[in-house]
Design a protein around this motif. Structure first.
Motif, PDB file in Angstrom:
ATOM      1  N   THR A  86       1.658   7.157   6.616  1.00 60.06           N
ATOM      2  CA  THR A  86       1.634   5.957   5.775  1.00 60.06           C
ATOM      3  C   THR A  86       0.287   5.243   5.878  1.00 60.06           C
ATOM      4  O   THR A  86      -0.438   5.385   6.858  1.00 60.06           O
ATOM      5  N   THR A  87      -0.004   4.443   4.852  1.00 58.04           N
ATOM      6  CA  THR A  87      -1.121   3.501   4.870  1.00 58.04           C
ATOM      7  C   THR A  87      -0.532   2.105   4.789  1.00 58.04           C
ATOM      8  O   THR A  87      -0.047   1.699   3.729  1.00 58.04           O
ATOM      9  N   PRO A  88      -0.522   1.357   5.903  1.00 58.97           N
ATOM     10  CA  PRO A  88       0.151   0.045   5.896  1.00 58.97           C
ATOM     11  C   PRO A  88      -0.650  -1.015   5.148  1.00 58.97           C
ATOM     12  O   PRO A  88      -1.871  -0.896   4.970  1.00 58.97           O
ATOM     13  N   ASN A  89       0.074  -2.047   4.725  1.00 63.70           N
ATOM     14  CA  ASN A  89      -0.531  -3.205   4.048  1.00 63.70           C
ATOM     15  C   ASN A  89      -1.392  -2.782   2.857  1.00 63.70           C
ATOM     16  O   ASN A  89      -2.504  -3.292   2.646  1.00 63.70           O
ATOM     17  N   GLN A  90      -0.870  -1.871   2.067  1.00 57.64           N
ATOM     18  CA  GLN A  90      -1.616  -1.420   0.889  1.00 57.64           C
ATOM     19  C   GLN A  90      -1.581  -2.494  -0.193  1.00 57.64           C
ATOM     20  O   GLN A  90      -0.513  -2.981  -0.572  1.00 57.64           O
ATOM     21  N   ILE A 231      -3.907   5.520  -6.834  1.00 52.71           N
ATOM     22  CA  ILE A 231      -3.362   5.125  -5.536  1.00 52.71           C
ATOM     23  C   ILE A 231      -4.011   5.937  -4.419  1.00 52.71           C
ATOM     24  O   ILE A 231      -3.975   7.182  -4.435  1.00 52.71           O
ATOM     25  N   GLY A 232      -4.580   5.242  -3.451  1.00 56.59           N
ATOM     26  CA  GLY A 232      -5.087   5.897  -2.258  1.00 56.59           C
ATOM     27  C   GLY A 232      -3.960   6.171  -1.291  1.00 56.59           C
ATOM     28  O   GLY A 232      -3.175   5.266  -0.970  1.00 56.59           O
ATOM     29  N   LEU A 233      -3.834   7.410  -0.835  1.00 56.57           N
ATOM     30  CA  LEU A 233      -2.734   7.808   0.035  1.00 56.57           C
ATOM     31  C   LEU A 233      -3.278   8.331   1.360  1.00 56.57           C
ATOM     32  O   LEU A 233      -4.474   8.637   1.480  1.00 56.57           O
ATOM     33  N   PRO A 234      -2.441   8.445   2.363  1.00 53.89           N
ATOM     34  CA  PRO A 234      -2.898   8.960   3.660  1.00 53.89           C
ATOM     35  C   PRO A 234      -3.456  10.382   3.558  1.00 53.89           C
ATOM     36  O   PRO A 234      -3.226  11.094   2.573  1.00 53.89           O
ATOM     37  N   HIS A 235      -4.178  10.776   4.578  1.00 56.88           N
ATOM     38  CA  HIS A 235      -4.697  12.142   4.733  1.00 56.88           C
ATOM     39  C   HIS A 235      -5.650  12.536   3.607  1.00 56.88           C
ATOM     40  O   HIS A 235      -5.713  13.703   3.206  1.00 56.88           O
TER      41      HIS A 235
END
Length: 580
Positions: A86-90, A231-235
């Motif tokens: 996850t990417t928190p506080n997006q 949308i920027g996502l993890p990894h």
């Protein structure tokens, strides 16, 4: 075997074939079915999860996870595994065709213990849920098994399956849960209406490796020439969603040069884009006519479909699982009658409909392709941003309908004190607390994933008469006393010195006191899904218990219900070992 709910099959199941009885059969190994399997495994419920596909789905789906969802994953002891994807506080920013900021969603609340907005990679999260379900020796998972039909009996449901080699198998389950997606076979065989609408426009989802932008946030492109989402996502993953024009068919989508032209306004060098996958889809807004019919229930996309704009399809499905899992466990352990299951539909269906409505409204903000209409929208949003109260309402996502259960497995007070904040039927907060050994965990780590009887500055056991105390003990509840830090280690006289006392926690953040400050009640009962089932003044604790016993349809003198068991870790050799 002839069944009243049957789809055409290659050959009918034979009545003499072996049947492995289970408590719950779940159809569909998506996030909802997997989360429910974890919950039931935690409670020692014999569960079979079947999935028609040979493996987990790996095409573009959900990308937004909220705090309620993370709390549900905390409950099944998978929070650490899932948060690494996850990417928190997006932050979500609405921009017009010129890139001008129109509005921003950046909620910084953590009242439930976790960030409210999180980007995530669903296939990786699903894989963690699958691994988690395999921790439990009461949970069996079978891929390549398609449900063909079912028949409800007085004491269960006979479910017809077709295995990987075409061999039929009939399984007897006490309950059947269809978490089998928007085209749910379970819902169709039940004959449930699925009312709503499908948007005429189609959208293209494109996932890219080596994120060409690198921003951790999400952008809603309110561009009338082509509305889009970025949308920027993890990894290092980037998700684009682009509205397709009527003439842009499958051949258009498959053409690399045309796809590059679509991406050209959004990234510097489309020809160098590392495309993982692409997929076209339409937006659906639908809610099933019922979420339960007899011994069969539907959950997730099988029960409701909503546009992607608020990322609430995934989250709403996890709410379904969190609501249903503990109720099935109560009934199957003999602590409650099956009337408790009626509250699943009563509680979840109205909120799912509210989330569908919200997603529709947000979609109407981003989707206009008429330039005059888009210009009017831009002016309205900029005007709202100039008013501090309105800007805060949008930024902090105060428009999001939080679950509130007016009816169901709850007992509301007959009267509220003036200016008191209602709490019953709402999620309880989850601050960090201090234990007597000096640790500072989140509250749910102390209360555990089952019923909690909590009192502020009082021993909850001492507030209850013998009958009420036995009610909660039979149900496996944990008793918790919250105190100011100054009194954390104080030991007063006990009415029953040899009896086990409550878990005592200190309120070092002051959030628990602040919560109780806003209402007269100091005694609360929390359900396993962390909703407040009931609240009362200290001297009314026993009376509230008796009312809750009715609302929860507890069986008087019923079986002792065990607290959920510790999860187990799955070693490389497949041996299960308890998690400390």
């Amino acid at each position: 075997m002839s069944h009243p709910h049957s789809a055409p099959s290659r050959r009918p199941a034979q009545p003499d074939e072996p049947v492995d009885p289970v408590d719950v059969l779940i159809v569909g190994a998506g996030p909802v079915g997997l989360t429910l399997a974890n919950q039931l495994g935690l409670c020692g419920i014999r569960t079979l999860l079947v999935e028609a596909g040979d493996q987990l789905i790996d095409y573009p789906r959900g990308v937004g996870m909220d705090d309620e969802c993370l709390r549900a994953f905390q409950q099944i002891a998978l929070i650490d595994e899932i948060r690494r994807h996850t990417t928190p506080n997006q932050i979500m920013r609405f921009v017009n065709g010129n890139g001008t900021l129109l509005a921003e969603l950046d909620p910084r609340t953590d009242e439930f213990g976790w960030p409210r907005r999180n980007g995530f990679i669903q296939p990786l999260v699903d894989a963690e849920l699958l691994k988690g379900a395999r921790r439990f020796d009461t949970v069996e998972i079978r891929f390549g098994h398609r449900m063909e039909g079912f028949a409800e009996r007085a004491d269960g449901v006979d479910v017809d399956l077709i295995g990987p080699g075409g061999a039929p198998l009939t399984v007897r389950a006490r309950y059947l849960v269809g978490a089998d997606g928007g085209r749910s076979q379970t819902r169709k065989l039940l004959g449930l209406p699925f009312e709503g609408r499908t948007e005429p426009s189609r959208w293209l989802v494109v996932d890219l490796r080596n994120d060409p932008l690198g921003s951790p946030n999400a952008y809603m492109g309110c561009d009338p020439s082509r509305p889009y989402v970025s949308i920027g996502l993890p990894h290092g993953i980037r998700r684009f969603e682009l509205m397709l024009r009527p003439e842009e068919d499958e051949a258009f989508i498959a053409d690399e040069s045309r796809l590059h032209r679509m991406l050209a306004p959004l990234i510097p060098d489309p020809a160098r884009a590392d495309i993982i996958r692409r997929r076209a889809y339409t937006h659906n807004s639908r809610v099933a006519g019922a979420f339960r019919k007899g011994r069969v229930m539907v959950a997730g996309d099988a029960a409701h479909l909503m546009p992607v704009w608020q990322g609430q399809g995934f989250n709403s499905g996890i709410r379904d699982a969190a609501n249903l899992g503990w109720k099935l466990a109560c009934v199957l352990h003999g602590g409650a009658s099956e009337r408790l299951l009626d509250s699943y539909d009563t509680e979840r269906r109205p909120h799912a409909a509210a989330m569908v409505d919200l997603s529709d409204k947000v979609g109407r903000v981003i989707s206009p392709t008429n330039r005059w209409l888009a210009g009017a929208r831009d002016a309205v949003l900029r005007g709202l941003g100039a008013v501090p109260a309105a800007k805060d309402y949008v930024t902090q996502m105060k428009f999001k309908p939080m679950p509130f259960y007016e009816r169901g497995a709850v007992v509301h007070p007959t009267a509220l004190a003036k200016n008191a904040a209602p709490c019953v039927g709402r999620l309880f907060i989850q601050p960090k607390v201090t234990t007597r050994d000096g640790a500072q965990p989140l509250l749910d780590e102390v209360t555990g994933p089952w019923f909690t009887v909590l009192a502020w500055n009082n021993d909850p056991l001492a507030l209850l008469d013998d009958e009420a105390r036995e009610t909660w003990q039979r149900l496996g509840a944990r008793f918790v006393e919250a105190r100011p830090m100054e009194q954390l280690h104080w030991e007063g006289p006990r009415e029953q010195p040899d009896a086990e006392g409550p878990v005592v926690v200190g309120d070092h953040t002051g959030r628990l006191k602040a919560w109780f400050d806003r209402r007269p009640e100091s005694f609360v009962v929390l359900r396993p899904d962390r909703f407040v089932a009931g609240a009362a003044l200290a001297q009314q604790a026993s009376a509230l218990t008796r009312r809750l016993a009715e609302a929860l349809h507890l069986i008087p003198g019923g079986f002792d219900v065990p607290r959920p068991v510790l999860p187990v870790a799955l070693a490389a050799d497949g041996v299960r070992t308890p998690v400390a």
